[in-house]
Design an enzyme around this catalytic site. Structure first.
Site, PDB file in Angstrom:
ATOM      1  N   TYR A   1       0.800  -1.231   0.000  1.00  0.00           N
ATOM      2  CA  TYR A   1       0.000   0.000   0.000  1.00  0.00           C
ATOM      3  C   TYR A   1       0.833   1.281   0.000  1.00  0.00           C
ATOM      4  CZ  TYR A   1      -3.678  -3.328   1.105  1.00  0.00           C
ATOM      5  OH  TYR A   1      -4.540  -4.392   1.068  1.00  0.00           O
TER       6      TYR A   1
ATOM      7  N   HIS B   1      -8.736   1.464  -6.047  1.00  0.00           N
ATOM      8  CA  HIS B   1      -7.967   0.546  -5.207  1.00  0.00           C
ATOM      9  C   HIS B   1      -6.488   0.870  -5.367  1.00  0.00           C
ATOM     10  CE1 HIS B   1     -11.442  -1.751  -4.185  1.00  0.00           C
ATOM     11  NE2 HIS B   1     -11.794  -1.707  -5.456  1.00  0.00           N
TER      12      HIS B   1
HETATM   13  O1  CA2 Z   1      -5.945  -1.971  -2.802  1.00  0.00           O
HETATM   14  C1  CA2 Z   1      -6.838  -1.425  -2.140  1.00  0.00           C
HETATM   15  O2  CA2 Z   1      -6.971  -0.207  -2.084  1.00  0.00           O
HETATM   16  C2  CA2 Z   1      -7.800  -2.293  -1.316  1.00  0.00           C
HETATM   17  O3  CA2 Z   1      -9.093  -1.711  -1.418  1.00  0.00           O
HETATM   18  C3  CA2 Z   1      -7.315  -2.256   0.117  1.00  0.00           C
HETATM   19  C4  CA2 Z   1      -8.089  -3.183   1.050  1.00  0.00           C
HETATM   20  C5  CA2 Z   1      -8.189  -4.586   0.471  1.00  0.00           C
HETATM   21  O4  CA2 Z   1      -9.032  -5.387   1.298  1.00  0.00           O
HETATM   22  C6  CA2 Z   1      -8.737  -4.569  -0.943  1.00  0.00           C
HETATM   23  O5  CA2 Z   1      -8.757  -5.896  -1.439  1.00  0.00           O
HETATM   24  C7  CA2 Z   1      -7.878  -3.704  -1.846  1.00  0.00           C
HETATM   25  C8  CA2 Z   1      -7.400  -3.269   2.415  1.00  0.00           C
HETATM   26  C9  CA2 Z   1      -7.234  -1.964   3.093  1.00  0.00           C
HETATM   27  C10 CA2 Z   1      -6.347  -2.169   4.289  1.00  0.00           C
HETATM   28  O6  CA2 Z   1      -5.371  -1.158   4.268  1.00  0.00           O
HETATM   29  C11 CA2 Z   1      -4.256  -1.306   5.011  1.00  0.00           C
HETATM   30  C12 CA2 Z   1      -3.289  -0.361   4.846  1.00  0.00           C
HETATM   31  C13 CA2 Z   1      -2.106  -0.454   5.548  1.00  0.00           C
HETATM   32  C14 CA2 Z   1      -1.924  -1.495   6.426  1.00  0.00           C
HETATM   33  C15 CA2 Z   1      -2.880  -2.459   6.589  1.00  0.00           C
HETATM   34  C16 CA2 Z   1      -4.071  -2.345   5.887  1.00  0.00           C
END
Ligand code: CA2
Length: 152
Positions: free
Chosen positions: A26, A103
């Site tokens: 991310y 995303h």
């Molecule tokens: O890629 C993306 O933006 C997602 O929407 C992010 C979601 C995931 O479940 C989708 O499949 C794709 C997860 C968000 C969690 O974000 C975090 C960021 C940093 C650390 C942990 C989680």
């Protein structure tokens, strides 16, 4: 009535953790950075944003419903709710505002459970795998849709 020049920016569950964990997936930008970047992209086109992030689905639904009053469109990263939530999809469909789904990661290249989005077919703009810069793309492309609809 002229359309409001405001977008609702919605970030779903766990996106408050941006910049604190999983930088390989991310990146290192924080949620505050994302909201600033989206706000700057909107401002460049004469729009502003109202940003909401919540780990509670009902809070997101209420914010989406309230957008009917003063927003011209919705940019949303639903987080994990993308792959599970009929009620989120129904809220977006119900308010009948143009939606951009964004995303950060390339969900198509990850686990198979991330390949389906309940939101995809109620969104007119889809941005995947551009990192947090994808929010800029989503804001810009959604404003193009909004302005194009107003002109057309
Ligand atoms: O890629 C993306 O933006 C997602 O929407 C992010 C979601 C995931 O479940 C989708 O499949 C794709 C997860 C968000 C969690 O974000 C975090 C960021 C940093 C650390 C942990 C989680």
């Amino acid at each position: 009535m002229t359309a409001p020049r405001r977008l609702l920016l919605v970030n779903g569950p766990n996106l408050n953790l941006l910049g604190t964990r999983e930088p390989d997936i991310y990146g290192s930008s924080t949620l505050a950075d994302v909201e600033q970047l989206a706000g700057d992209a909107a401002a460049a086109r004469g729009f502003d944003i109202r940003a909401v992030q919540s780990n509670h689905e009902g809070v997101l639904l209420d914010a989406i419903h309230e957008a009917r009053a003063d927003c011209a469109g919705i940019v949303i990263n639903p987080g994990g709710l993308t792959h599970t939530s009929v009620v989120l999809r129904d809220a977006l469909s119900g308010v009948a505002l143009p939606v951009a789904e964004v995303h950060i990661s390339d969900v198509r290249a990850r686990e198979s459970f991330r390949h389906h989005s309940y939101v995809a077919d109620v969104a007119v703009v889809h941005v995947v795998g551009e990192g947090v810069a994808g929010y800029r793309t989503a804001v810009t492309r959604l404003i193009d849709v909004i302005v194009g609809a107003a002109d057309g």
